[in-house]
Scaffold this motif. Sequence first.
Motif, PDB file in Angstrom:
ATOM      1  N   MET A   1       0.924  -1.471  -0.077  1.00  0.00           N
ATOM      2  CA  MET A   1      -0.095   0.092   0.078  1.00  0.00           C
ATOM      3  C   MET A   1       0.800   1.301  -0.077  1.00  0.00           C
ATOM      4  SD  MET A   1      -3.008   1.318   0.137  1.00  0.00           S
ATOM      5  CE  MET A   1      -4.215   0.232   0.934  1.00  0.00           C
ATOM      6  N   MET A   2       0.531   1.973  -0.856  1.00  0.00           N
ATOM      7  CA  MET A   2       1.346   3.566  -0.746  1.00  0.00           C
ATOM      8  C   MET A   2       0.883   4.427   0.087  1.00  0.00           C
ATOM      9  SD  MET A   2       1.881   6.148  -4.162  1.00  0.00           S
ATOM     10  CE  MET A   2       3.415   4.915  -4.857  1.00  0.00           C
TER      11      MET A   2
ATOM     12  N   TRP B   1      -0.019  12.465 -10.194  1.00  0.00           N
ATOM     13  CA  TRP B   1       1.009  12.099  -9.347  1.00  0.00           C
ATOM     14  C   TRP B   1       0.909  10.615  -8.691  1.00  0.00           C
ATOM     15  CZ3 TRP B   1       1.571  17.571  -6.943  1.00  0.00           C
ATOM     16  CH2 TRP B   1       2.387  18.248  -7.789  1.00  0.00           C
ATOM     17  N   GLY B   2      -0.388  10.733  -8.010  1.00  0.00           N
ATOM     18  CA  GLY B   2      -0.839   9.438  -7.224  1.00  0.00           C
ATOM     19  C   GLY B   2      -0.814   8.361  -8.181  1.00  0.00           C
ATOM     20  N   ALA B   3      -1.676   8.352  -9.171  1.00  0.00           N
ATOM     21  CA  ALA B   3      -1.642   7.200 -10.156  1.00  0.00           C
ATOM     22  C   ALA B   3      -0.435   7.073 -10.839  1.00  0.00           C
ATOM     23  CB  ALA B   3      -2.826   7.607 -11.286  1.00  0.00           C
TER      24      ALA B   3
ATOM     25  N   ARG C   1       5.432   1.952  -9.164  1.00  0.00           N
ATOM     26  CA  ARG C   1       5.609   0.675  -8.201  1.00  0.00           C
ATOM     27  C   ARG C   1       5.457  -0.661  -8.878  1.00  0.00           C
ATOM     28  NH1 ARG C   1       3.526   0.693  -2.010  1.00  0.00           N
ATOM     29  NH2 ARG C   1       5.206   2.059  -1.912  1.00  0.00           N
ATOM     30  N   GLU C   2       4.285  -0.444  -9.494  1.00  0.00           N
ATOM     31  CA  GLU C   2       3.972  -1.764 -10.247  1.00  0.00           C
ATOM     32  C   GLU C   2       4.993  -2.319 -11.368  1.00  0.00           C
ATOM     33  OE1 GLU C   2       0.225  -0.662 -12.025  1.00  0.00           O
ATOM     34  OE2 GLU C   2      -0.770  -0.915 -10.164  1.00  0.00           O
ATOM     35  N   ASN C   3       5.847  -1.232 -11.635  1.00  0.00           N
ATOM     36  CA  ASN C   3       6.843  -1.646 -13.009  1.00  0.00           C
ATOM     37  C   ASN C   3       8.167  -1.828 -12.214  1.00  0.00           C
ATOM     38  OD1 ASN C   3       5.008  -1.300 -14.899  1.00  0.00           O
ATOM     39  ND2 ASN C   3       5.162   0.867 -15.127  1.00  0.00           N
ATOM     40  N   GLY C   4       8.199  -1.576 -10.892  1.00  0.00           N
ATOM     41  CA  GLY C   4       9.444  -1.980 -10.176  1.00  0.00           C
ATOM     42  C   GLY C   4      10.102  -0.795  -9.834  1.00  0.00           C
TER      43      GLY C   4
END
Length: 219
Positions: free
Chosen positions: A1-2, A206-208, A214-217
């Motif tokens: 979770m961010m 910014w959030g998205a 994060r999903e892309n590492g």
Amino acid sequence: MMRVLCACEESQEVTKRMRELGIEAYSCDLLPCSGGHPEWHLRQDVREVLGHPWDMVLAFPPCTYLTVTGNRWFDVERYGDKARERHRLRDEAAAFFGLFTRLDHVPYVAIENPVGVMSTRYRKPDQIVHPWWFGDPERKATCLWLKGLPPLVATNPVEPRVIEYKNGKGTDSPWHMETMKLPPAERARARSKTFPGVADAMADQWGAWALRQRENGGA
């Protein structure tokens, strides 16, 4: 979770939009929140939580003594001790602003303020945006200092509304003129609120974006 901290944000405009994206966002301010979600609001000195492991910090430090619009009140020769006190308060405000420039443990940081002295005391902002870029037809030059985040992109440019001064020596935005009628404390709070379109852009861009990173590492 961010986890995102919206520092000095009692309105929760950005916090709520971040939450809609599934981000664990919290507003933090000495004032009680007016956004309707006290469960997401840290009512305390933001300095007490800055060291926590945030993924992103969006800071809206008080601008009363940092904006250039009140520079005439800093004339010591004319206003004496009152001006000296304002200089002292400006130094305090600048030092507080500086806290957000030294968040080495936070990968993504944005600091928001109007055009003011931090452009010289710190550095020039990465960009200046207006509400009319994002669908709210108002002028409000807003400086953004960014770390790890991309500049905001205008999503819905509209024609800004303006009112001409009665003396014919300039123009102003209706929202700004309306705040003139408010007591000082209420006026400062009203002028500090983030316009809905700008809040949407901060969350979406910014959030998205950070979630995708994060999903892309990424961070």
